[in-house]
Write a protein that holds these residues in place. Sequence first.
Motif, PDB file in Angstrom:
ATOM      1  N   HIS A  37       0.833  -1.207   0.000  1.00  0.00           N
ATOM      2  CA  HIS A  37       0.000   0.000   0.000  1.00  0.00           C
ATOM      3  C   HIS A  37       0.870   1.261   0.000  1.00  0.00           C
ATOM      4  CE1 HIS A  37      -3.655   2.253   1.909  1.00  0.00           C
ATOM      5  NE2 HIS A  37      -3.471   2.584   0.656  1.00  0.00           N
ATOM      6  N   MET A  38       1.945   1.266   0.793  1.00  0.00           N
ATOM      7  CA  MET A  38       2.864   2.415   0.797  1.00  0.00           C
ATOM      8  C   MET A  38       3.503   2.587  -0.574  1.00  0.00           C
ATOM      9  SD  MET A  38       2.877   4.078   3.742  1.00  0.00           S
ATOM     10  CE  MET A  38       4.229   5.158   3.334  1.00  0.00           C
ATOM     11  N   THR A  39       3.923   1.485  -1.178  1.00  0.00           N
ATOM     12  CA  THR A  39       4.529   1.546  -2.511  1.00  0.00           C
ATOM     13  C   THR A  39       3.543   2.109  -3.524  1.00  0.00           C
ATOM     14  OG1 THR A  39       5.985  -0.301  -1.998  1.00  0.00           O
ATOM     15  CG2 THR A  39       5.621   0.179  -4.334  1.00  0.00           C
ATOM     16  N   GLU A  40       2.290   1.678  -3.428  1.00  0.00           N
ATOM     17  CA  GLU A  40       1.259   2.165  -4.350  1.00  0.00           C
ATOM     18  C   GLU A  40       1.056   3.666  -4.207  1.00  0.00           C
ATOM     19  OE1 GLU A  40      -1.768   2.742  -7.054  1.00  0.00           O
ATOM     20  OE2 GLU A  40      -0.366   1.076  -6.894  1.00  0.00           O
ATOM     21  N   VAL A  41       0.894   4.163  -2.980  1.00  0.00           N
ATOM     22  CA  VAL A  41       0.675   5.610  -2.823  1.00  0.00           C
ATOM     23  C   VAL A  41       1.928   6.396  -3.210  1.00  0.00           C
ATOM     24  CG1 VAL A  41      -1.155   5.379  -1.103  1.00  0.00           C
ATOM     25  CG2 VAL A  41       1.178   5.716  -0.344  1.00  0.00           C
ATOM     26  N   ALA A  42       3.088   5.774  -3.086  1.00  0.00           N
ATOM     27  CA  ALA A  42       4.342   6.442  -3.449  1.00  0.00           C
ATOM     28  C   ALA A  42       4.484   6.611  -4.964  1.00  0.00           C
ATOM     29  CB  ALA A  42       5.534   5.676  -2.886  1.00  0.00           C
ATOM     30  N   THR A  43       3.675   5.913  -5.736  1.00  0.00           N
ATOM     31  CA  THR A  43       3.695   6.123  -7.185  1.00  0.00           C
ATOM     32  C   THR A  43       2.884   7.351  -7.583  1.00  0.00           C
ATOM     33  OG1 THR A  43       1.790   4.687  -7.609  1.00  0.00           O
ATOM     34  CG2 THR A  43       3.974   3.651  -7.657  1.00  0.00           C
ATOM     35  N   HIS A  44       2.006   7.806  -6.687  1.00  0.00           N
ATOM     36  CA  HIS A  44       1.127   8.936  -6.986  1.00  0.00           C
ATOM     37  C   HIS A  44       1.413  10.177  -6.147  1.00  0.00           C
ATOM     38  CE1 HIS A  44      -1.238   6.148  -9.347  1.00  0.00           C
ATOM     39  NE2 HIS A  44      -1.297   5.346  -8.307  1.00  0.00           N
ATOM     40  N   HIS A  45       2.226  10.042  -5.126  1.00  0.00           N
ATOM     41  CA  HIS A  45       2.509  11.154  -4.217  1.00  0.00           C
ATOM     42  C   HIS A  45       4.013  11.239  -3.959  1.00  0.00           C
ATOM     43  CE1 HIS A  45      -1.741  11.670  -3.227  1.00  0.00           C
ATOM     44  NE2 HIS A  45      -1.804  10.358  -3.256  1.00  0.00           N
ATOM     45  N   ALA A  46       4.471  12.441  -3.692  1.00  0.00           N
ATOM     46  CA  ALA A  46       5.874  12.655  -3.311  1.00  0.00           C
ATOM     47  C   ALA A  46       5.891  13.682  -2.181  1.00  0.00           C
ATOM     48  CB  ALA A  46       6.690  13.148  -4.495  1.00  0.00           C
ATOM     49  N   ILE A  47       6.463  13.271  -1.053  1.00  0.00           N
ATOM     50  CA  ILE A  47       6.559  14.183   0.088  1.00  0.00           C
ATOM     51  C   ILE A  47       7.654  13.708   1.026  1.00  0.00           C
ATOM     52  CG2 ILE A  47       4.784  12.983   1.447  1.00  0.00           C
ATOM     53  CD1 ILE A  47       3.929  15.862   2.432  1.00  0.00           C
ATOM     54  N   GLY A  48       8.327  14.652   1.614  1.00  0.00           N
ATOM     55  CA  GLY A  48       9.302  14.372   2.666  1.00  0.00           C
ATOM     56  C   GLY A  48       8.841  15.079   3.930  1.00  0.00           C
ATOM     57  N   VAL A  49       8.616  14.309   4.978  1.00  0.00           N
ATOM     58  CA  VAL A  49       8.124  14.855   6.241  1.00  0.00           C
ATOM     59  C   VAL A  49       9.137  14.558   7.339  1.00  0.00           C
ATOM     60  CG1 VAL A  49       6.275  14.786   7.961  1.00  0.00           C
ATOM     61  CG2 VAL A  49       5.734  14.453   5.535  1.00  0.00           C
ATOM     62  N   THR A  50       9.544  15.602   8.025  1.00  0.00           N
ATOM     63  CA  THR A  50      10.423  15.455   9.183  1.00  0.00           C
ATOM     64  C   THR A  50       9.581  15.663  10.435  1.00  0.00           C
ATOM     65  OG1 THR A  50      12.361  16.274   7.994  1.00  0.00           O
ATOM     66  CG2 THR A  50      12.427  16.404  10.408  1.00  0.00           C
ATOM     67  N   GLN A  51       9.749  14.764  11.389  1.00  0.00           N
ATOM     68  CA  GLN A  51       9.093  14.881  12.696  1.00  0.00           C
ATOM     69  C   GLN A  51      10.163  15.158  13.738  1.00  0.00           C
ATOM     70  OE1 GLN A  51       5.936  14.507  13.937  1.00  0.00           O
ATOM     71  NE2 GLN A  51       4.782  13.449  12.357  1.00  0.00           N
ATOM     72  N   VAL A  52       9.910  16.120  14.593  1.00  0.00           N
ATOM     73  CA  VAL A  52      10.794  16.430  15.710  1.00  0.00           C
ATOM     74  C   VAL A  52       9.968  16.281  16.985  1.00  0.00           C
ATOM     75  CG1 VAL A  52      12.265  18.164  16.800  1.00  0.00           C
ATOM     76  CG2 VAL A  52      12.086  18.076  14.294  1.00  0.00           C
ATOM     77  N   VAL A  53      10.396  15.372  17.848  1.00  0.00           N
ATOM     78  CA  VAL A  53       9.714  15.148  19.124  1.00  0.00           C
ATOM     79  C   VAL A  53      10.688  15.552  20.227  1.00  0.00           C
ATOM     80  CG1 VAL A  53       8.621  13.460  20.640  1.00  0.00           C
ATOM     81  CG2 VAL A  53       8.314  13.283  18.151  1.00  0.00           C
ATOM     82  N   SER A  54      10.264  16.508  21.050  1.00  0.00           N
ATOM     83  CA  SER A  54      11.149  17.039  22.088  1.00  0.00           C
ATOM     84  C   SER A  54      10.764  16.539  23.476  1.00  0.00           C
ATOM     85  CB  SER A  54      11.110  18.572  22.065  1.00  0.00           C
ATOM     86  OG  SER A  54       9.798  19.029  22.319  1.00  0.00           O
ATOM     87  N   ASN A  55      11.766  16.559  24.329  1.00  0.00           N
ATOM     88  CA  ASN A  55      11.603  16.264  25.755  1.00  0.00           C
ATOM     89  C   ASN A  55      11.122  14.848  26.058  1.00  0.00           C
ATOM     90  OD1 ASN A  55      12.365  18.936  26.428  1.00  0.00           O
ATOM     91  ND2 ASN A  55      10.296  19.615  25.957  1.00  0.00           N
ATOM     92  N   GLY A  56      11.528  13.884  25.247  1.00  0.00           N
ATOM     93  CA  GLY A  56      11.187  12.491  25.513  1.00  0.00           C
ATOM     94  C   GLY A  56      12.248  11.822  26.364  1.00  0.00           C
TER      95      GLY A  56
END
Length: 145
Positions: A37-56
């Motif tokens: 499913h991830m591979t399939e959506v990756a054929t139609h979408h392109a995005i780079g998302v960075t997550q920053v979680v602080s104070n863990g």
Amino acid sequence: MSNNSPRSETDGASGRMRYLSLEWLDALSTEVASSAHMTEVATHHAIGVTQVVSNGPEGDVIYHLQVGDGHASFGAGPADPEHVRMEQDWQTAVDVANKELNAQQAFIAGKIRLTGDQQKLLDSQPVFGALDAAFESVRVRTDYR
């Protein structure tokens, strides 16, 4: 103190992993890489998302989701290219991961700070649906303490 690579934190006897530990990142990385499913959506979408979680428990943790050209990857460190960055504290990240807090509500309440291409993020909603499905098998083995 920033920590791009969280320490290892697994309970070997039960196979449970601490949220955002290296084992957790690796487990989710494997799920994302093997998800049709991830591979399939990756054929139609392109995005780079960075997550920053602080104070863990591990300090600040930075990880990413990179999708495009039929490939999807998840792992430690920032996305490259980074289209969107989300920053939140540990408790917000835990509450969203446990589905105790809706991510959109957290954003509206100012608990998640979002920078970058918000339209690209909105256009990529199928990516996050596929990620949630991949995340489900990891969620049941995760400790959020």
